[in-house]
Design an enzyme around this catalytic site. Structure first.
Site, short mmCIF file in Angstrom:
data_model
loop_
_atom_site.label_atom_id
_atom_site.label_comp_id
_atom_site.label_asym_id
_atom_site.label_seq_id
_atom_site.Cartn_x
_atom_site.Cartn_y
_atom_site.Cartn_z
N ARG A 72 -22.86 67.80 -33.34
CA ARG A 72 -22.96 68.25 -34.72
C ARG A 72 -22.47 67.15 -35.65
NH1 ARG A 72 -19.39 71.25 -35.76
NH2 ARG A 72 -18.38 71.49 -33.75
N TYR A 200 -30.60 67.87 -31.93
CA TYR A 200 -29.49 68.22 -31.05
C TYR A 200 -28.89 69.59 -31.32
CZ TYR A 200 -25.36 68.38 -28.30
OH TYR A 200 -24.43 68.80 -27.39
N LYS A 209 -24.98 78.15 -34.81
CA LYS A 209 -23.94 77.90 -35.81
C LYS A 209 -24.44 78.13 -37.24
CE LYS A 209 -21.11 77.39 -32.69
NZ LYS A 209 -20.30 76.41 -32.01
N HIS A 229 -16.11 82.42 -34.69
CA HIS A 229 -16.31 81.46 -33.60
C HIS A 229 -15.44 81.90 -32.42
CE1 HIS A 229 -16.30 76.90 -32.36
NE2 HIS A 229 -17.26 77.56 -31.75
N SER A 251 -14.27 73.96 -31.20
CA SER A 251 -15.30 73.47 -30.30
C SER A 251 -14.69 72.66 -29.16
CB SER A 251 -16.28 72.60 -31.08
OG SER A 251 -16.81 73.36 -32.15
N CYS A 253 -12.71 73.56 -26.83
CA CYS A 253 -11.29 73.84 -26.60
C CYS A 253 -11.08 75.03 -25.66
CB CYS A 253 -10.56 74.06 -27.91
SG CYS A 253 -10.35 72.54 -28.85
N GLY A 254 -12.11 75.43 -24.92
CA GLY A 254 -11.86 76.35 -23.82
C GLY A 254 -12.40 77.77 -23.94
N THR A 256 -15.63 78.93 -23.40
CA THR A 256 -16.49 79.25 -22.27
C THR A 256 -15.64 79.44 -21.02
OG1 THR A 256 -18.24 77.93 -23.27
CG2 THR A 256 -18.50 78.48 -20.94
N ASP A 280 -19.00 82.20 -27.40
CA ASP A 280 -18.95 81.31 -28.56
C ASP A 280 -18.91 82.03 -29.90
OD1 ASP A 280 -18.96 78.49 -29.37
OD2 ASP A 280 -20.95 78.86 -30.21
N ASN A 371 -20.16 65.24 -24.74
CA ASN A 371 -20.65 66.49 -25.33
C ASN A 371 -21.99 66.89 -24.69
OD1 ASN A 371 -20.49 68.73 -27.13
ND2 ASN A 371 -21.90 67.70 -28.54
N ARG A 373 -24.42 69.09 -22.47
CA ARG A 373 -24.36 70.56 -22.40
C ARG A 373 -25.42 71.14 -21.48
NH1 ARG A 373 -20.89 73.38 -26.54
NH2 ARG A 373 -19.78 71.64 -27.48
N ARG A 404 -5.97 72.84 -29.48
CA ARG A 404 -5.50 71.75 -28.62
C ARG A 404 -4.32 71.10 -29.30
NH1 ARG A 404 -8.80 68.91 -24.67
NH2 ARG A 404 -10.60 70.29 -24.62
N GLY A 498 -8.21 79.42 -14.57
CA GLY A 498 -7.97 80.76 -14.00
C GLY A 498 -6.54 81.23 -14.22
P1 GTP Z 1 -17.82 75.01 -27.69
O1 GTP Z 1 -19.00 75.40 -26.85
O2 GTP Z 1 -17.91 73.59 -28.17
O3 GTP Z 1 -17.56 75.94 -28.82
O4 GTP Z 1 -16.54 74.92 -26.74
P2 GTP Z 1 -15.67 75.92 -25.87
O5 GTP Z 1 -14.52 76.39 -26.68
O6 GTP Z 1 -16.50 76.95 -25.20
O7 GTP Z 1 -15.05 74.92 -24.79
P3 GTP Z 1 -15.14 74.88 -23.21
O8 GTP Z 1 -14.67 76.15 -22.55
O9 GTP Z 1 -16.49 74.41 -22.83
O10 GTP Z 1 -14.06 73.77 -22.85
C1 GTP Z 1 -14.22 72.44 -23.23
C2 GTP Z 1 -13.25 71.53 -22.53
O11 GTP Z 1 -11.93 72.08 -22.46
C3 GTP Z 1 -13.67 71.22 -21.12
O12 GTP Z 1 -13.53 69.83 -20.92
C4 GTP Z 1 -12.69 71.98 -20.27
O13 GTP Z 1 -12.49 71.37 -19.04
C5 GTP Z 1 -11.44 72.01 -21.13
N1 GTP Z 1 -10.62 73.22 -20.86
C6 GTP Z 1 -11.04 74.50 -20.94
N2 GTP Z 1 -10.05 75.38 -20.60
C7 GTP Z 1 -8.98 74.61 -20.30
C8 GTP Z 1 -7.64 74.91 -19.88
O14 GTP Z 1 -7.25 76.06 -19.71
N3 GTP Z 1 -6.81 73.84 -19.69
C9 GTP Z 1 -7.22 72.56 -19.87
N4 GTP Z 1 -6.35 71.58 -19.66
N5 GTP Z 1 -8.47 72.24 -20.26
C10 GTP Z 1 -9.34 73.24 -20.47
C1 SPV Z 2 -19.65 73.88 -30.90
O1 SPV Z 2 -19.66 72.70 -31.26
O2 SPV Z 2 -18.72 74.67 -31.25
C2 SPV Z 2 -20.69 74.41 -30.00
C3 SPV Z 2 -21.83 73.55 -29.68
O3 SPV Z 2 -20.60 75.55 -29.58
S1 SPV Z 2 -23.02 73.45 -30.96
O4 SPV Z 2 -23.98 74.53 -30.75
O5 SPV Z 2 -23.65 72.15 -30.86
O6 SPV Z 2 -22.37 73.63 -32.24
MN MN Z 3 -18.82 76.62 -30.44
#
Ligand code: GTP
Ligand code: SPV
Ligand code: MN
Length: 589
Positions: A72, A200, A209, A229, A251, A253-254, A256, A280, A371, A373, A404, A498
């Site tokens: 983005r 993208y 978004k 979000h 984004s 930050c965990g 998913t 999300d 980034n 995906r 974070r 986990g």
């Molecule tokens: P968007 O799709 O961008 O909105 O992101 P999201 O919030 O769904 O993030 P996602 O769960 O994909 O996590 C992104 C990054 O954070 C990855 O590199 C993960 O490995 C890391 N991560 C997720 N959960 C944890 C956790 O509990 N601890 C640590 N250290 N890293 C984590």
């Molecule tokens: C984010 O950046 O928070 C995402 C990916 O979930 S995107 O759809 O590219 O915004």
């Molecule tokens: Mn997102």
């Protein structure tokens, strides 16, 4: 020509856009497998997509974006409302007249030699009261195929619209993918989105978004609901009780990962289960019972690939094993499968990296873009909740914020009440990630993880949160978590993934009123003894170190928040300034 809809507004939108962009042909997407399959074939013929190993990854495809188009672009994302003031200090703003003219000038004639696709889609279950219809016009097959995974695409959307129904208009024109002419424009007062010169993810899958957060947050403000979000997950207890929570993390930050977590062994043995409703976006309303109810308006996961593996997130990985589109990961040429950092150790070699270059670990660069995906259908997820298909959604017991933060913010704490919880969300800061262009690891304010996604004035958004609290008789409890505390060597102190179940367990016990907590300067913090560490080689001292509330640090944080708050002027709800003063006082000034 024969149109698949009688809706005059759709026809007008398509005809006017075609007159502007001059496509060679217009294809009306019906969402059928036959039509999508023909598009996949075409995209493979032109090189836009690569068909992956169909034995190992059936129905899976690969796509590379332009090197300059991998995330983005916040500085090129605008809220174009008539009054600049209404976009607020955290958004980029452009006058709508100027923005339309600029976009039309950029897109004029740009679909010559191309096809314009008309995508009818629903955010949420088609025809549900909680759902909304969008029409995206695009000249990208990649966008069509991604939208068909991420949203509910089909002709039944036209049935919902009837002859006169309204919808969110989206125009995407990839033009020349010129980063200097890239604009992601939102016209909340016109239910319109225009995206030019990108191809993208978040810039072009306009249901996500652009619609489900920026436009929807504006609609929610006016209509009395919320677009956030947030992930949504359900915890089933051994006795069958189900509890739901929604969590807002910035984004990458965990979300998913938390949404799909697999609890530690002893929880599983007792019969606990975690299920994913969404990863999300959450649309949240007040139910008849006076509680907050959340639905996931999406139909798939556009998840971060790096770091996803059999151990960190087996559910997400399983979701990507069929009918998935991978973007900007690496390819293993030996068997035509995909790879990214963190998938396996060591990396297979050689690989072809996301730029198309030969790669070995000695190359000294990442094989997959940070980034990169996957776009995976929600139905693929082994832990998908039944509630995913519920029109009403799920009632929320807790709302969780998190970011974070290497320091300062403890592993978990609970707000004192709704208004304090809104304060806790409003003061979120987080280190930037690769999900948006620009430097990563820079600490910045990201209130409610909505800084890049709030479609109106953030001060009004805070006020809306305060108002929503008044409408619910039984509000969710509000918490804040931080999985990302680091030690002196920059290693994460909390195991995360986990093991975050241990924190969810405490959160839900707080909601049930079955565990005590220590009242601190910032809110209720767990006693270390109350976080379940069974089966984990982890000392109580280490746990205490990440539960500790350092008043000196928080006092400095409060000063910094005061500076941050200044930009909202009169729009800052008094409930938030009062909570800031309390924080400062609690820290001993
Ligand atoms: P968007 O799709 O961008 O909105 O992101 P999201 O919030 O769904 O993030 P996602 O769960 O994909 O996590 C992104 C990054 O954070 C990855 O590199 C993960 O490995 C890391 N991560 C997720 N959960 C944890 C956790 O509990 N601890 C640590 N250290 N890293 C984590
Ligand atoms: C984010 O950046 O928070 C995402 C990916 O979930 S995107 O759809 O590219 O915004
Ligand atoms: Mn997102």
């Amino acid at each position: 020509m024969a149109y698949p809809t009688k809706n005059k507004k759709v026809i007008k939108f398509v005809e006017e856009t075609a007159a502007l962009t001059c496509p060679d042909q217009i294809v009306w997407i019906d969402g059928s497998e036959a039509q999508l399959e023909a598009l996949r074939k075409e995209a493979c013929q032109t090189g836009e997509m690569i068909k992956l190993n169909q034995e190992k990854l059936p129905g899976c495809y690969y796509h590379r974006t332009a090197e300059n188009d991998v995330a983005r672009v916040e500085a090129r994302t605008f809220i174009c409302c008539r009054e600049k003031e209404n976009a607020g200090p955290t958004n980029y703003w452009m006058d709508p007249k100027e923005a339309y003219k600029m976009c039309y000038d950029i897109a004029r004639g740009k679909m010559k030699g191309r096809t314009m696709y008309v995508i009818p889609y629903s955010m949420g279950i088609v025809g549900s009261d909680f759902s909304k219809i969008g029409i995206e016009l695009t000249d990208s097959i990649y966008v069509v195929l991604n939208m068909a995974i991420m949203t509910r695409v089909g002709l039944d959307c036209y049935d919902v619209l009837g002859e006169d129904g309204d919808f969110i208009k989206g125009l995407h024109c990839k033009c020349d993918v010129d980063p200097e002419k890239r604009y992601i424009m939102h016209f909340p007062e016109d239910d319109t989105i225009i995206s030019v010169n990108s191809a993208y993810g978040g810039n072009v899958l306009l249901g996500k978004k652009c619609f489900a957060l920026r436009i929807a947050s504006f609609l929610g403000k006016n209509e009395g609901w919320m677009a956030e979000h947030m992930l949504i997950l359900g915890v089933t207890y051994p006795d069958g009780t189900k509890k739901y929570l929604a969590a807002a993390f910035p984004s990458a930050c965990g979300k998913t990962n938390l949404a799909m977590l697999i609890p530690p062994k002893h929880y599983l043995e007792q019969g606990y289960k975690v299920e994913c409703v969404g990863d999300d976006i959450a649309w949240i309303r007040v139910g008849k019972d006076g509680r907050l109810w959340a639905v996931n308006p999406e139909n798939g996961f556009f998840g971060v690939a790096p770091g996803t593996n059999e151990k960190s997130n087996p559910n997400a990985l399983a979701a990507t094993r069929k009918n998935t589109i991978f973007t900007n990961v690496a390819i293993n040429p030996e068997d035509n499968t995909v790879w990214w950092e963190g998938l396996t150790k060591p990396a297979p070699e050689p690989l072809i990296d996301w730029l198309g270059n030969d790669w070995t670990p000695a190359s000294g660069v990442k094989a997959a873009h940070p980034n990169s995906r996957f776009t995976a259908p929600a139905v693929n997820c082994p832990c998908l909740s039944e509630a995913f298909n519920s029109k009403e959604g799920v009632p929320l017991d807790a709302i969780v914020f998190g970011g974070r933060r290497a320091t300062t913010t403890p592993l978990v704490y609970q707000s004192r009440d709704w208004d304090h919880g809104v304060f806790v969300g409003s003061i979120m800061s987080s280190e930037t990630t690769a999900a948006a262009t620009g430097a990563t690891g820079v600490l910045r304010h990201d209130p409610m993880a909505m800084k890049p996604f709030c479609g109106y004035h953030m001060g009004d958004y805070f006020a809306h949160w305060i108002e929503m609290g008044k409408k619910v008789t039984n509000p969710p409890k509000i918490f804040n978590v931080n999985w990302f505390r680091q030690d002196k060597d920059g290693e994460f102190i909390w195991p995360g993934f986990g093991d975050n179940m241990r924190v969810l367990d405490w959160i839900l016990k707080r909601c049930a009123g079955t565990v005590d907590a220590e009242e601190t300067a910032i809110g209720y913090v767990p006693y270390a003894k109350d976080i379940d560490l069974e089966g984990l080689d982890y000392s109580r001292e280490t746990l205490e170190s990440i539960l500790y509330v350092d008043k000196a640090r928080w006092s400095a944080e409060a000063d910094e928040i005061r500076e941050f708050y200044k930009q909202f002027g009169d729009k800052l709800p008094k409930e938030l300034s009062a909570n800031l003063e309390t924080l400062k006082e609690n820290c001993g000034k």
